[in-house]
Scaffold this motif. Structure first.
Motif, PDB file in Angstrom:
ATOM      1  N   GLY A  26       7.020   2.322   2.176  1.00 55.21           N
ATOM      2  CA  GLY A  26       6.807   0.882   2.320  1.00 55.21           C
ATOM      3  C   GLY A  26       6.946   0.487   3.770  1.00 55.21           C
ATOM      4  O   GLY A  26       6.788   1.325   4.670  1.00 55.21           O
ATOM      5  N   SER A  27       7.245  -0.789   4.008  1.00 56.77           N
ATOM      6  CA  SER A  27       7.403  -1.263   5.385  1.00 56.77           C
ATOM      7  C   SER A  27       8.686  -0.679   5.988  1.00 56.77           C
ATOM      8  O   SER A  27       9.563  -0.197   5.268  1.00 56.77           O
ATOM      9  N   HIS A  66       6.821  -0.528  -7.977  1.00 55.13           N
ATOM     10  CA  HIS A  66       5.821  -1.079  -7.044  1.00 55.13           C
ATOM     11  C   HIS A  66       6.087  -2.577  -6.912  1.00 55.13           C
ATOM     12  O   HIS A  66       6.001  -3.305  -7.897  1.00 55.13           O
ATOM     13  N   THR A  67       6.454  -2.992  -5.719  1.00 48.15           N
ATOM     14  CA  THR A  67       6.738  -4.415  -5.480  1.00 48.15           C
ATOM     15  C   THR A  67       5.713  -4.990  -4.512  1.00 48.15           C
ATOM     16  O   THR A  67       5.463  -4.408  -3.455  1.00 48.15           O
ATOM     17  N   CYS A  68       5.132  -6.108  -4.897  1.00 49.63           N
ATOM     18  CA  CYS A  68       4.140  -6.789  -4.058  1.00 49.63           C
ATOM     19  C   CYS A  68       4.472  -8.269  -4.002  1.00 49.63           C
ATOM     20  O   CYS A  68       5.307  -8.762  -4.744  1.00 49.63           O
ATOM     21  N   ARG A  69       3.766  -8.952  -3.106  1.00 52.60           N
ATOM     22  CA  ARG A  69       3.994 -10.399  -2.996  1.00 52.60           C
ATOM     23  C   ARG A  69       3.556 -11.111  -4.281  1.00 52.60           C
ATOM     24  O   ARG A  69       4.279 -11.934  -4.796  1.00 52.60           O
ATOM     25  N   THR A  83       0.824  -1.216   0.000  1.00 52.04           N
ATOM     26  CA  THR A  83       0.000   0.000   0.000  1.00 52.04           C
ATOM     27  C   THR A  83       0.860   1.270   0.000  1.00 52.04           C
ATOM     28  O   THR A  83       0.317   2.377  -0.048  1.00 52.04           O
ATOM     29  N   GLY A  84       2.165   1.102   0.046  1.00 55.93           N
ATOM     30  CA  GLY A  84       3.089   2.244  -0.041  1.00 55.93           C
ATOM     31  C   GLY A  84       2.979   2.974  -1.373  1.00 55.93           C
ATOM     32  O   GLY A  84       3.535   4.063  -1.538  1.00 55.93           O
ATOM     33  N   ILE A 126      11.503   9.901   2.823  1.00 58.59           N
ATOM     34  CA  ILE A 126      10.873   8.605   3.116  1.00 58.59           C
ATOM     35  C   ILE A 126       9.637   8.771   4.001  1.00 58.59           C
ATOM     36  O   ILE A 126       9.520   9.739   4.743  1.00 58.59           O
ATOM     37  N   GLU A 127       8.730   7.789   3.888  1.00 61.43           N
ATOM     38  CA  GLU A 127       7.550   7.749   4.767  1.00 61.43           C
ATOM     39  C   GLU A 127       7.124   6.302   4.883  1.00 61.43           C
ATOM     40  O   GLU A 127       7.088   5.586   3.887  1.00 61.43           O
ATOM     41  N   ARG A 128       6.780   5.867   6.115  1.00 62.79           N
ATOM     42  CA  ARG A 128       6.347   4.479   6.206  1.00 62.79           C
ATOM     43  C   ARG A 128       4.903   4.334   5.734  1.00 62.79           C
ATOM     44  O   ARG A 128       4.106   5.248   5.845  1.00 62.79           O
TER      45      ARG A 128
END
Ligand code: A2P
Length: 274
Positions: free
Chosen positions: A238-239, A160-163, A135-136, A268-270
């Protein structure tokens, strides 16, 4: 009369009295992508101003108490509605309820938006990288739909990286929306590059973005030179672990971290969850 069911108990209703500093807005649409991800759009309060890339505190009445979490505003600052992209955490204090909202329900929003992923926090550059996982992508959904991004940068690269592949859909939908948009299509042209990757399923672009940066595959795939502090700017969302690893790589390449009051080469922002 029967006791209320769980759903009735948590129906997203406006509080009897709206506290100071809070807006009560109406949900306009909800789209579920996977069992972990959904987006919703709601009315935008008259007079609510924000900068593309900022976040706001979003809340729901749960019982007789409001619960809030930080959410990046995914819509651009010119949009008449507000959009949010959310994870669904089964036991999440807010998202376990938020995932059940329907058009017509009420969502609360605190009045003051804030955040570091804003164009003003970066010094001028040629190419802007937006690195996101999960969701980042939300603050970048806002920024890639803001004309100012393309006034300030010649090239914009959204990673954009996702599982898995299903989790990339929101990003693909955004690109499609921009391509078909009345005025954004022409303004964006071929300046925006989308680089989607997955880590837990077979896909042409595979792997964590940090590994793809280290191996140089990211740059080869995009046909751009490796990171250069003279030309490149970055935003990361991101995380916590992803932020740290990506930040380390940007610093290794010679970029320095900036803030609203001290613009520099990356920010940066989480991605908030819960
Ligand atoms: P992985 O599948 O290897 O853990 P999540 O859904 O858990 O937030 O993860 C979103 C994406 O972020 C996943 O593809 C995940 O890869 C990736 N990821 C997790 N930790 C890091 C990290 N430290 N650096 C880069 N990518 C990460």
């Amino acid at each position: 009369m029967n006791a209320p069911t769980k759903t009735e108990e948590f129906a997203a209703k406006a509080p009897a009295a709206i506290p100071d500093g809070v807006y009560a807005e109406t949900v306009l649409s909800v789209e579920h992508y996977t069992d972990r991800l959904f987006r919703f759009r709601m009315t935008r309060p008259a007079g609510f101003r924000f900068r593309s890339g900022e976040f706001a505190m979003i809340g729901l009445m749960v019982g007789d108490k409001p619960i809030y979490r930080a959410y990046s505003i995914a819509s651009p600052s010119w949009d008449e509605e507000l959009e949010f992209f959310s994870i669904k955490v089964p036991d999440g204090p807010l998202t376990s309820h938020l995932q059940k909202i329907q058009p017509g329900d009420t969502v609360l929003m605190r009045k003051k938006p804030t955040g570091t992923l804003v164009l003003d926090a970066l010094t001028p550059g040629k190419r802007l990288y937006m690195f996101s996982t999960g969701t980042g992508i939300a603050p970048f959904a806002s920024l890639i739909r803001d004309p100012e991004t393309y006034e300030k940068f010649e090239e914009v690269i959204l990673t954009h990286t996702c599982r898995d592949v299903a989790e990339l859909k929101y990003g693909f939908d955004l690109m499609e929306e921009i391509r078909n948009h009345e005025f954004l299509a022409e303004l964006v042209g071929d300046k925006l590059k989308h680089y989607p990757t997955v880590t837990r399923e077979a896909y042409p672009f595979q792997g964590r973005i940090t590994d793809l940066m280290e191996s140089g595959k990211l740059y080869t795939d995009l046909g751009v030179p490796p990171l250069d502090p003279a030309a490149d700017r970055g935003m990361i969302c991101g995380s916590t672990a992803m932020l740290k690893d990506t930040k380390d790589l940007l610093e290794k390449a010679g970029l320095t971290e900036g803030a609203n009051n001290k613009p520099a080469e990356f920010v940066i922002e989480r991605a908030f969850v819960g």
